[in-house]
Scaffold this motif. Structure first.
Motif, PDB file in Angstrom:
ATOM      1  N   PRO A  83     -12.199  -5.598  -3.679  1.00  0.00           N
ATOM      2  CA  PRO A  83     -11.395  -5.638  -2.448  1.00  0.00           C
ATOM      3  C   PRO A  83     -10.163  -6.525  -2.576  1.00  0.00           C
ATOM      4  O   PRO A  83     -10.161  -7.496  -3.328  1.00  0.00           O
ATOM      5  CB  PRO A  83     -12.363  -6.230  -1.414  1.00  0.00           C
ATOM      6  CG  PRO A  83     -13.310  -7.073  -2.223  1.00  0.00           C
ATOM      7  CD  PRO A  83     -13.442  -6.395  -3.559  1.00  0.00           C
ATOM      8  N   GLU A  84      -9.112  -6.159  -1.867  1.00  0.00           N
ATOM      9  CA  GLU A  84      -7.906  -6.969  -1.747  1.00  0.00           C
ATOM     10  C   GLU A  84      -7.240  -7.267  -3.095  1.00  0.00           C
ATOM     11  O   GLU A  84      -6.770  -8.374  -3.359  1.00  0.00           O
ATOM     12  CB  GLU A  84      -8.208  -8.296  -1.012  1.00  0.00           C
ATOM     13  CG  GLU A  84      -8.632  -8.078   0.447  1.00  0.00           C
ATOM     14  CD  GLU A  84      -8.858  -9.390   1.179  1.00  0.00           C
ATOM     15  OE1 GLU A  84     -10.023  -9.729   1.405  1.00  0.00           O
ATOM     16  OE2 GLU A  84      -7.831 -10.063   1.466  1.00  0.00           O
TER      17      GLU A  84
ATOM     18  N   ASP B 133       0.846  -1.211   0.000  1.00  0.00           N
ATOM     19  CA  ASP B 133       0.000   0.000   0.000  1.00  0.00           C
ATOM     20  C   ASP B 133       0.874   1.250   0.000  1.00  0.00           C
ATOM     21  O   ASP B 133       2.074   1.198   0.258  1.00  0.00           O
ATOM     22  CB  ASP B 133      -0.940  -0.011   1.218  1.00  0.00           C
ATOM     23  CG  ASP B 133      -0.209   0.164   2.534  1.00  0.00           C
ATOM     24  OD1 ASP B 133       0.902  -0.392   2.658  1.00  0.00           O
ATOM     25  OD2 ASP B 133      -0.730   0.848   3.422  1.00  0.00           O
TER      26      ASP B 133
ATOM     27  N   ASN C  15      -6.038   5.914  -1.383  1.00  0.00           N
ATOM     28  CA  ASN C  15      -7.451   6.287  -1.168  1.00  0.00           C
ATOM     29  C   ASN C  15      -7.815   7.526  -1.980  1.00  0.00           C
ATOM     30  O   ASN C  15      -8.914   7.621  -2.537  1.00  0.00           O
ATOM     31  CB  ASN C  15      -7.706   6.566   0.321  1.00  0.00           C
ATOM     32  CG  ASN C  15      -7.878   5.293   1.125  1.00  0.00           C
ATOM     33  OD1 ASN C  15      -8.384   4.290   0.629  1.00  0.00           O
ATOM     34  ND2 ASN C  15      -7.445   5.319   2.361  1.00  0.00           N
TER      35      ASN C  15
ATOM     36  N   GLY D 114      -3.081   4.368   3.626  1.00  0.00           N
ATOM     37  CA  GLY D 114      -3.561   3.011   3.380  1.00  0.00           C
ATOM     38  C   GLY D 114      -4.561   2.991   2.241  1.00  0.00           C
ATOM     39  O   GLY D 114      -4.641   3.924   1.451  1.00  0.00           O
ATOM     40  N   THR D 115      -5.331   1.906   2.133  1.00  0.00           N
ATOM     41  CA  THR D 115      -6.362   1.772   1.109  1.00  0.00           C
ATOM     42  C   THR D 115      -7.583   1.096   1.709  1.00  0.00           C
ATOM     43  O   THR D 115      -7.491  -0.039   2.204  1.00  0.00           O
ATOM     44  CB  THR D 115      -5.868   0.982  -0.120  1.00  0.00           C
ATOM     45  OG1 THR D 115      -6.998   0.571  -0.903  1.00  0.00           O
ATOM     46  CG2 THR D 115      -5.032  -0.246   0.220  1.00  0.00           C
TER      47      THR D 115
ATOM     48  N   GLN E 110      -8.473  -2.221   0.635  1.00  0.00           N
ATOM     49  CA  GLN E 110      -7.456  -3.187   1.043  1.00  0.00           C
ATOM     50  C   GLN E 110      -6.706  -3.712  -0.186  1.00  0.00           C
ATOM     51  O   GLN E 110      -7.098  -3.470  -1.339  1.00  0.00           O
ATOM     52  CB  GLN E 110      -8.054  -4.320   1.900  1.00  0.00           C
ATOM     53  CG  GLN E 110      -8.648  -3.767   3.211  1.00  0.00           C
ATOM     54  CD  GLN E 110      -8.920  -4.838   4.225  1.00  0.00           C
ATOM     55  OE1 GLN E 110      -9.562  -5.837   3.918  1.00  0.00           O
ATOM     56  NE2 GLN E 110      -8.388  -4.651   5.433  1.00  0.00           N
ATOM     57  N   THR E 111      -5.611  -4.358   0.052  1.00  0.00           N
ATOM     58  CA  THR E 111      -4.724  -4.777  -1.019  1.00  0.00           C
ATOM     59  C   THR E 111      -4.108  -6.121  -0.640  1.00  0.00           C
ATOM     60  O   THR E 111      -4.277  -6.604   0.480  1.00  0.00           O
ATOM     61  CB  THR E 111      -3.613  -3.736  -1.270  1.00  0.00           C
ATOM     62  OG1 THR E 111      -2.777  -4.183  -2.339  1.00  0.00           O
ATOM     63  CG2 THR E 111      -2.765  -3.515  -0.029  1.00  0.00           C
ATOM     64  N   ALA E 112      -3.428  -6.714  -1.594  1.00  0.00           N
ATOM     65  CA  ALA E 112      -2.761  -8.000  -1.335  1.00  0.00           C
ATOM     66  C   ALA E 112      -1.704  -8.193  -2.403  1.00  0.00           C
ATOM     67  O   ALA E 112      -1.759  -7.583  -3.480  1.00  0.00           O
ATOM     68  CB  ALA E 112      -3.784  -9.141  -1.392  1.00  0.00           C
TER      69      ALA E 112
END
Ligand code: F6P
Length: 321
Positions: free
Chosen positions: A38-39, A12, A17, A65-66, A69-71
């Protein structure tokens, strides 16, 4: 084009955002629906997405952040991954995708484009290792975090006559350590792009002591060829006048509210990404070129590595005198 999807992928970065907000609000202004995934690619491969309306991206442009979410998603780098991802996009009746992330994520974006999914990448990585853009989202915020921390470390280093070795992030790219060396007035910056010997570092530290400096600051990129602990041990063994101490900055560099620069960059890149999709220009990455926002073919960006400007390496040691 009626529906676009947006995802954040990889490490991230402060400003993600802000970019998502710009994508959603610009899409809505074009009369499009927007779906958040998501992710990152993990969520995409699972077929997860949800509509985002104007209020869903309210009050986030200042948050690090986000929220999507992230991965890190190894599956996307397999032969089958992009095909399955394209299938999920078709099932969701999404017509185009904006991918916000670093070099690995942009490689995934190119793979999606090659599967026939109109895709636009937005460069976001604190490492600033993405070719084709002067700056990526998150870099300025991370550099300011490093600078504020090194300034604090200099206070205690001066109080105790110490040499501080500070490790920054940057696996393959020394940009953060290099620029932090300049803006923090360090004696030395150790980066993956430049091989130096322990003796050269010791000479710079010895020269600082000989000039009567009460401290010595050395920035070390995590991907540098010399291990930070070995450097500290060597300096202590040489008894150059300073005691060595080590600070590993770690993930604090990835958090925090995005700076004005990053908010502006993320907003401009996000708006430009939707404009590109609407105009039928995909397979590109929105980028900062000088003061302008441009479109760089993903094929080019992914295939190349952004080199650090080594003039700053010389500048650090010259100005430390
Ligand atoms: O790619 C950005 C980055 O912050 C690198 O500088 C760092 O080495 C890596 O991500 C850390 O990855 P993770 O958050 O998965 O530990």
């Amino acid at each position: 084009m009626k529906r676009i999807g947006v995802l954040t992928s990889g490490g991230d970065a402060p400003g993600m955002n802000t970019a998502v907000r710009a994508v959603v609000r610009t899409a809505l202004a074009h009369g499009l629906e927007t779906y958040g995934i998501p992710e990152g690619y993990a969520g995409l491969l699972d077929g997860r997405c949800h509509e985002l309306k104007a209020r869903d991206v309210g009050d986030i442009l200042h948050r690090g952040g986000t929220f999507l979410q992230t991965a890190r998603c190894a599956a996307m780098m397999t032969d089958d991954g992009p095909r399955v991802a394209a299938q999920r996009i078709a099932e969701a009746e999404i017509d185009g995708i904006v991918v916000i992330g670093g070099d690995g994520s942009l490689a995934g974006a190119l793979a999606l484009q090659k599967q026939g999914v109109p895709t636009v990448g937005v460069p976001a990585s604190i490492d600033n290792d993405i070719w084709g853009t002067n700056m990526s989202i998150g870099v300025d915020t991370a550099l300011n975090t490093i600078m504020e921390t090194v300034d604090k470390l200099r206070d205690t280093a001066s109080s105790h006559q110490r040499a501080f070795l500070i490790e920054t992030m940057g696996r393959n790219c020394g940009y953060l350590a290099l620029m932090a060396g300049v803006v923090c007035g360090a004696e030395f910056s150790l980066i993956p792009e430049v091989d130096v010997t322990l003796e050269e570092i010791a000479d710079a530290v010895a020269a600082a002591y000989a000039r009567g400096k009460s401290h010595s600051m050395i920035l070390v990129a995590e991907g540098a060829s010399l291990d930070i602990r070995d450097v500290a041990q060597y300096l202590d063994e040489r008894k150059l006048g300073y005691e060595s101490r080590i600070t590993i900055l770690g993930h604090v560099q990835r958090g925090g509210t995005p700076t004005a620069f990053d908010r502006l960059l993320a907003t401009r890149l996000g708006v430009a990404a939707v404009d590109a999709l609407v105009e039928g220009s995909s397979g590109v990455m929105t980028a900062l070129s000088g003061r302008e926002i441009t479109r760089v073919p993903l094929e080019e960006s992914v295939a190349r590595h952004r080199a650090a400007n080594l003039a700053f390496h010389h500048m650090t040691t010259m100005l430390a005198r």
